[in-house]
Design an enzyme around this catalytic site. Structure first.
Site, PDB file in Angstrom:
ATOM      1  N   GLU A  70      41.777  63.494  21.425  1.00  0.00           N
ATOM      2  CA  GLU A  70      40.481  63.975  21.922  1.00  0.00           C
ATOM      3  C   GLU A  70      40.594  65.362  22.546  1.00  0.00           C
ATOM      4  OE1 GLU A  70      38.512  61.502  24.891  1.00  0.00           O
ATOM      5  OE2 GLU A  70      36.730  62.784  24.767  1.00  0.00           O
ATOM      6  N   ASP A  90      42.902  58.545  22.381  1.00  0.00           N
ATOM      7  CA  ASP A  90      41.997  58.856  23.477  1.00  0.00           C
ATOM      8  C   ASP A  90      42.790  58.606  24.757  1.00  0.00           C
ATOM      9  OD1 ASP A  90      38.519  58.071  24.256  1.00  0.00           O
ATOM     10  OD2 ASP A  90      40.023  59.229  25.334  1.00  0.00           O
ATOM     11  N   ILE A  92      42.108  58.956  27.953  1.00  0.00           N
ATOM     12  CA  ILE A  92      41.334  58.182  28.939  1.00  0.00           C
ATOM     13  C   ILE A  92      39.976  57.901  28.312  1.00  0.00           C
ATOM     14  CG2 ILE A  92      40.250  58.128  31.211  1.00  0.00           C
ATOM     15  CD1 ILE A  92      42.367  59.910  32.295  1.00  0.00           C
ATOM     16  N   ASP A  93      39.793  56.673  27.847  1.00  0.00           N
ATOM     17  CA  ASP A  93      38.461  56.300  27.388  1.00  0.00           C
ATOM     18  C   ASP A  93      37.732  55.740  28.601  1.00  0.00           C
ATOM     19  OD1 ASP A  93      36.762  53.913  25.401  1.00  0.00           O
ATOM     20  OD2 ASP A  93      36.445  56.079  25.410  1.00  0.00           O
ATOM     21  N   THR A  95      36.217  58.370  30.887  1.00  0.00           N
ATOM     22  CA  THR A  95      36.535  59.414  31.869  1.00  0.00           C
ATOM     23  C   THR A  95      35.529  59.412  33.015  1.00  0.00           C
ATOM     24  OG1 THR A  95      37.657  60.795  30.255  1.00  0.00           O
ATOM     25  CG2 THR A  95      36.842  61.902  32.210  1.00  0.00           C
ATOM     26  N   ASP A 220      37.756  57.003  20.064  1.00  0.00           N
ATOM     27  CA  ASP A 220      37.240  55.927  20.928  1.00  0.00           C
ATOM     28  C   ASP A 220      37.373  54.565  20.259  1.00  0.00           C
ATOM     29  OD1 ASP A 220      34.440  58.052  21.707  1.00  0.00           O
ATOM     30  OD2 ASP A 220      36.215  57.673  22.956  1.00  0.00           O
TER      31      ASP A 220
END
Lengths: 280, 286
Positions: A70, A90, A92-93, A95, A220
């Site tokens: 990402e 990803d 940190i899905d 955020t 994601d």
């Protein structure tokens, strides 16, 4: 026959766990926030640091593998999927959740070869839940097998969805049209934890019957897509056709029956594809 | 002045005991009945847990009174007096419970002279015990809680619920409220399926506001004092003083954020919890 991707998957689990530790430590500090495509599309240094951590560790062990991450894409890297072994990351899905310390934050790692997802890892780091799936070998949470719900009646279903980070009026209006249609079926309820990856794991766990969203990105949902399928669920485009992980639209459900019923209620629109060439 | 600490500690101990009943039923198949709508569910476990709680309290405090969700559903009069009163939701998040969606809470509030003295919300699957006593601060598993203090609505995460109403007026109002909030913009909107646990996210600072129209006093009485003791505010959705019987609430990290939400959202008609023989609207117990 030995699984040629087993060592990659083992590494993905280990690095996801390490990344989760970094996220948990960062939660104890201030989280300075920047924005990306809109005032509510947030990113932090931790997102960037975690993505670098994962990519560097993979490059050392698997120097020929490729990446779609990402934050790398946000920095200008390509988002085109080839046949090469590719890590779709990803860091940190969720955020926004991370910035607020709202307790659902996941590290998501999908691995594709010949454009097909071979394994998926979603580490919900604040709950310490490690969701994994290997194509053909089932889906698991902390080692326990996962199975989607058996519910086929949409009126007895819980549906997960999110409102996304677009605030463009046309997108928001379509999203709310879908929301009202789905609620009016009626369904038992609607839930939103704030992360696509965890929402998909909730489908795989059997706690919700379906998840749908327009506006997500390939990073994601790549890992979650295999976790849902290996738990017995299905994927579908919001207009009923085959899912396309680059299309930014998805339904993940326990069954075709439920997915097809949702298709009737969703007001579709087409965000720019993840693999579209960048504008000049 | 009466000290209700003994009652609080007793409430915590029976909430934990009752949670064992909830957790052992959690993984099983449940027989479900409908109450006011196809999304307003009740199970035998709801009723059993409420009986266990009331019977334990009555045994220890025979003069105390009760307002319990399932007792009211069975026809008991809902009336808040000055007497010491326990306001009980045996399972907040019954839809979650039925689906094994892991947010299910036992909610117990205690009032005296119609004022909330303490609140307990035990989120059983997560093993998170939220509680607060008037003037004593708010806690989660013994650690003090503080709201985020956020004053800027455009940096807020807002938690809400669609609720159990499925008639057109309620759904149109509910969805258009969320739509207007999103466009302000806010950072995001979340829903976990239980008013009590949703509101406790405001107390922890993980969310900046919660609002709801259509819930009942037993859903939010305990978490209201938890939010207040964590430094937050509670008010009615029209900006007026919080009234736990009105079936409307905003709980927020600051008065600024609460006021801003009150400007944006609209309420659909709802019978008050303490109204007799309510027949108005498409919501309400009767």
């Amino acid at each position: 026959m030995a699984d040629q991707w087993q060592s990659s998957m083992d590494h993905a689990v280990a690095i996801a766990r390490r990344a989760g530790e970094v996220v948990r430590e960062a939660l104890l500090d201030d989280r300075a926030v920047m924005t990306k495509s809109s005032s509510v599309d947030l990113v932090t240094q931790t997102d960037q640091k975690v993505e670098q951590l994962i990519i560097q560790s993979v490059k050392e062990k698997f120097p020929t593998h490729r990446f779609i991450g990402e934050e790398s894409v946000a920095a200008g890297e390509s988002c085109v999927l080839t046949d090469c072994p590719t890590w779709i990351i990803d860091p940190i899905d969720g955020t926004t959740n991370f910035v607020h310390a709202f307790p659902f934050v996941a590290v998501s790692i999908g691995f594709s070869v010949n454009k097909q997802v071979e394994f998926g890892v979603v580490y919900s780091c604040l709950e310490d839940k490690m969701f994994t799936a290997r194509r053909g070998k089932g889906a698991f949470c902390n080692g326990q097998p996962l199975e989607v719900s058996e519910q086929k009646d949409i009126q007895q279903s819980i549906v997960a969805t999110e409102f996304g980070s677009s605030r463009a009026p046309e997108a928001v209006d379509r999203i709310f049209c879908s929301l009202k249609n789905v609620l009016s079926i009626p369904v038992h309820g609607l839930r939103g934890a704030g992360t696509a990856a965890i929402n998909m794991c909730l489908v795989a766990s059997g706690c919700v019957e379906a998840y749908y969203e327009i506006g997500i990105h390939v990073w994601d949902v790549a890992a979650g897509s295999l976790i849902v399928c290996e738990a017995g669920g299905v994927l579908m485009d919001v207009e009923g056709g085959e899912v396309d992980l680059m299309s930014r639209r998805i339904i993940a459900a326990n069954s075709r029956t439920i997915a097809e019923r949702l298709v009737r209620e969703i007001a579709p629109f087409r965000p720019p594809r993840d693999d579209a060439p960048p504008p000049n | 002045m009466a000290n209700w600490t003994d009652c609080l500690n007793f409430g915590i101990s029976i909430a934990k005991q009752a949670s064992e009943v909830v957790l052992s039923a959690f993984q099983q198949h449940k027989e479900v009945k409908l109450k006011s709508s196809p999304a307003d569910l009740v199970t035998e476990t709801d009723q059993r847990v409420e009986k266990i709680l009331i019977s334990a309290i009555r045994n220890r405090y025979p003069q105390h009174r009760f307002i319990g969700e399932e007792s009211v559903a069975a026809g008991e009069r809902l009336e808040l007096t000055d007497s010491p009163t326990w306001i009980i939701d045996p399972i907040d998040g019954t839809v979650n419970f039925v689906h094994r969606f892991p947010f299910v809470a036992i909610s117990i509030a205690f009032t005296f002279n119609k004022q909330i003295q303490f609140g307990i919300v035990y989120s059983c699957v997560e093993d998170k015990l939220f509680y607060a006593q008037r003037g004593g601060g708010a806690f989660l598993n013994g650690e003090p809680l503080y709201v985020s203090g956020q004053q800027d609505i455009s940096r807020c995460v807002v938690v809400t619920e669609i609720g159990a109403e499925r008639d057109d007026v309620a759904l149109s109002t509910t969805t258009s409220n969320i739509c207007r909030l999103l466009k302000l913009p806010v950072h995001g909107v979340r829903a976990l399926g239980t008013a009590a646990v949703d509101m406790c996210q405001v107390a922890t600072g993980g969310a900046d506001a919660y609002y709801h129209i259509g819930m009942h006093c037993w859903d939010i009485a305990a978490s209201a004092i938890i939010v207040q003791e964590a430094g937050g505010v509670v008010m009615d959705t029209d900006g007026s003083e919080f009234d736990m019987m009105s079936r409307r609430v905003i709980a927020a990290s600051s008065a600024t954020v609460a006021d801003r939400i009150a400007q944006v959202i609209q309420a659909f008609p709802c019978c008050r919890d303490d109204e007799d023989n309510c027949r108005c609207g498409a919501t309400g117990v009767n």
